[in-house]
Design an enzyme around this catalytic site. Sequence first.
Site, PDB file in Angstrom:
ATOM      1  CG  HIS A  14      -0.209   0.167   2.598  1.00 51.93           C
ATOM      2  ND1 HIS A  14       0.441   1.478   2.984  1.00 51.93           N
ATOM      3  CD2 HIS A  14       0.020  -0.832   3.338  1.00 51.93           C
ATOM      4  CE1 HIS A  14       0.941   0.936   4.020  1.00 51.93           C
ATOM      5  NE2 HIS A  14       0.690  -0.251   4.322  1.00 51.93           N
ATOM      6  NE  ARG A  61      -1.748   0.529   6.649  1.00 54.42           N
ATOM      7  CZ  ARG A  61      -2.198  -0.004   7.448  1.00 54.42           C
ATOM      8  NH1 ARG A  61      -3.400   0.514   8.142  1.00 54.42           N
ATOM      9  NH2 ARG A  61      -1.565  -0.998   8.163  1.00 54.42           N
ATOM     10  CD  GLU A  87      -2.561  -6.890  12.754  1.00 55.71           C
ATOM     11  OE1 GLU A  87      -3.230  -8.026  13.200  1.00 55.71           O
ATOM     12  OE2 GLU A  87      -2.558  -5.964  13.254  1.00 55.71           O
TER      13      GLU A  87
END
Length: 172
Positions: A14, A61, A87
């Site tokens: 990102h 994001r 994650e």
Amino acid sequence: MSVETPRRIVLLRHAKAEWSQSSDHERPLAERGRKDAPVAGRRLADSGIDFDLALCSSAVRTRETWKLAVHEFAQRPRTVYEERLYEASLGDLIALFNETPDDVRNLLVIGHNPGMHGAADALSGSAEGDTLARMTRDGFPTASYAVVEFPGSWKSVEHGAGRLVEYWTPND
């Protein structure tokens, strides 16, 4: 599509996000990120890779990065917003790659570090030119991407199975 057909995974980190009081998952792009995401999208559009599927983390994001980048594409690939990318460990990422349908030849993944860098590094058993050295040196900054090619089916994606053929950062 034959399992002999070479496949590609493009791992896009990102763009630069703001630090905010909200949860990490809800962090929006910073001004620099809003500038870098379309540049990465243009570069991907110019690469000649026709993406069959884009997997995008559910974080704000990554969704904003994808929204700005995909506007540069001639045709928007099918997009799945995947909670498991947020994650994700290397094992989680490889499991996701292994689940990819065999009719997908080119997969774009919009995610986070350390996962994107770790996956590019782990999957790359070999590399074109100095791509691996540059990726190791640069540390996979925001809005960077790596292209890893490999033979076989998605179920065969594992450590060292691919070849790093391109690594790009907004500073290139």
